[in-house]
Enzyme design. Structure first.
Site, PDB file in Angstrom:
ATOM      1  CG  LEU A 151      43.922  46.932  34.322  1.00  0.00           C
ATOM      2  CD1 LEU A 151      42.951  47.412  35.401  1.00  0.00           C
ATOM      3  CD2 LEU A 151      43.268  47.030  32.952  1.00  0.00           C
ATOM      4  CG  ASP A 198      54.333  47.890  40.315  1.00  0.00           C
ATOM      5  OD1 ASP A 198      54.369  47.444  41.469  1.00  0.00           O
ATOM      6  OD2 ASP A 198      53.401  47.686  39.531  1.00  0.00           O
ATOM      7  CB  SER A 229      55.629  53.491  48.092  1.00  0.00           C
ATOM      8  OG  SER A 229      54.274  53.466  48.469  1.00  0.00           O
ATOM      9  CB  VAL A 230      51.671  56.054  44.796  1.00  0.00           C
ATOM     10  CG1 VAL A 230      52.098  56.059  43.365  1.00  0.00           C
ATOM     11  CG2 VAL A 230      50.900  54.801  45.152  1.00  0.00           C
ATOM     12  CG  ASN A 260      47.137  51.075  37.018  1.00  0.00           C
ATOM     13  OD1 ASN A 260      46.086  50.529  36.710  1.00  0.00           O
ATOM     14  ND2 ASN A 260      48.251  50.390  37.281  1.00  0.00           N
ATOM     15  CB  SER A 269      36.889  50.397  41.268  1.00  0.00           C
ATOM     16  OG  SER A 269      36.308  49.133  41.439  1.00  0.00           O
ATOM     17  CE1 TYR A 274      40.451  48.651  44.737  1.00  0.00           C
ATOM     18  CE2 TYR A 274      38.110  48.587  44.212  1.00  0.00           C
ATOM     19  CZ  TYR A 274      39.427  48.518  43.799  1.00  0.00           C
ATOM     20  OH  TYR A 274      39.707  48.338  42.473  1.00  0.00           O
ATOM     21  CE  LYS A 300      40.511  51.890  42.671  1.00  0.00           C
ATOM     22  NZ  LYS A 300      41.754  52.434  42.077  1.00  0.00           N
ATOM     23  CB  ALA A 302      41.209  43.759  33.104  1.00  0.00           C
ATOM     24  NE  ARG A 333      49.079  41.955  42.293  1.00  0.00           N
ATOM     25  CZ  ARG A 333      50.061  42.224  43.117  1.00  0.00           C
ATOM     26  NH1 ARG A 333      50.878  41.268  43.507  1.00  0.00           N
ATOM     27  NH2 ARG A 333      50.268  43.444  43.555  1.00  0.00           N
TER      28      ARG A 333
END
Ligand code: NAD
Length: 307
Positions: A20, A39, A74-75, A101, A153, A166, A170, A198, A201
């Site tokens: 995305l 990234d 890295s975030v 994201n 999400s 997760y 989220k 979407a 991966r």
């Protein structure tokens, strides 16, 4: 319809090397934005590093005549967040758009989830959101303009098996977005949440053969609009899945008022308490917090049992 453009706008997109984020980066750059493609390029669990994916996106943008720079920080760390936003300020002198994201996935049933995997996912999604928002937000407020898009999400809204880490992240992102929307409102800093889906991966291992068309290209326009100057909403959530764009929101039933309650009375009234007839939503901005309290106090002020 005239084309909505991002000329002279500077955008940071975390996790912009794949899926995305890649789509968002290419779309904004094709409309004139200067893009920091961030990234680390690790595996789905968030381990390892590879500058290749983000570098490839930067190359594509440059080859098409756009402007972009690479960030492989890295975030997940405070210093990483500082470096990512710093890349926008150092290279382009400002930051107008932040799209957080970046994401990783580590699955395990709740009863077996390790503290390490819990933290590793919170670090990227939720603490990562704070790391980049914390750096970008004051810059945007000082400039009197900003557009922030954070990523939730379906798992954040409704939960899912094997992803407690997760789901927590989220859902937490929605709380961060609400506060940024409220505090950013006086400075035209808008913050919204995208709830995307979407086939990327992240769908590895799922049988997607019966899915309708579900590319990242069906999500990117919603994020593009949220990132644009003409975005008219803040403190909201847009869902984008398989061509459907919708609004998700928190709703409350009118509920039941009584001056005193027993456990038995709650049980006796539970259907009326849960009755969604006349449900309402209190918009985050300007003041859903106060609206919620005002509504509740209003029932108490009337002093007569409802329901
Ligand atoms: P993806 O794995 O294709 O892309 C995520 C990118 O984030 C990867 O390139 C990865 O290297 C990068 N990343 C991971 N950790 C990072 C870190 N610490 N710092 C910087 N970059 C890092 O996944 P995707 O499907 O494109 O997901 C993008 C976002 O959308 C994620 O936040 C994900 O949770 C969310 N999402 C996706 C779906 C879906 O259906 N694909 C559904 C709901 C939510």
């Amino acid at each position: 319809m005239s084309e909505l453009r991002f000329d002279d706008r500077v955008a940071v997109i975390t996790g912009g090397g794949r899926g995305l984020g890649r789509e968002y980066a290419l779309l904004l750059a094709s409309r004139g934005a200067k893009v920091v493609v961030n990234d680390v390029g690790g595996n789905l669990g968030g381990e390892g590093a590879d500058s290749g994916p983000a570098d490839q996106v930067v190359r594509e943008i440059l080859a098409a005549g756009g402007q972009a720079v690479l960030s492989t920080d890295s975030v997940a760390t405070v210093t990483g967040g500082r470096a990512i936003i710093g890349a926008a300020l150092d290279n382009f002198g400002r930051i107008d758009i932040l799209i957080h994201n970046a994401g990783n996935v580590r699955r395990a049933p709740l009863a077996e989830m390790s503290y390490h995997d819990f933290d590793a996912v919170l670090d990227v999604h939720l603490r990562g959101a704070f790391h980049v928002v914390r750096e970008a937000f004051p810059e945007m407020c000082a400039a009197g303009y900003g557009r922030i898009v954070l990523t939730s999400s379906i798992g954040g809204l409704y939960g899912n098996r094997d992803v407690a880490n997760y789901g927590v992240s989220k859902a937490g992102i929605i709380g961060l977005s609400n506060v940024a929307a409220i505090e950013g409102a006086p400075s035209d800093v808008k913050c919204n949440v995208i709830v995307p889906a979407a086939v990327t991966r992240m769908a590895e291992g799922l049988d997607t053969s019966a899915y309708p068309p579900m590319g990242a290209d069906l999500v990117a326009p919603a994020v593009g609009w949220l990132a644009h100057e003409s975005c008219s909403i803040t403190g909201e959530m847009l869902v984008a899945i398989a061509g459907r764009i919708a609004r998700a929101y928190i709703a409350e039933t009118p509920g039941v008022y009584r001056p005193s309650w027993t456990i038995e009375e709650v049980g006796a009234q539970i259907d009326a308490i849960r009755d969604t007839t006349g449900s309402m939503a209190f918009p985050v901005v300007p003041d859903g917090h106060a609206d919620h309290i005002r509504y509740s106090f209003g029932m108490a002020a009337q002093g007569v049992p409802h329901g």
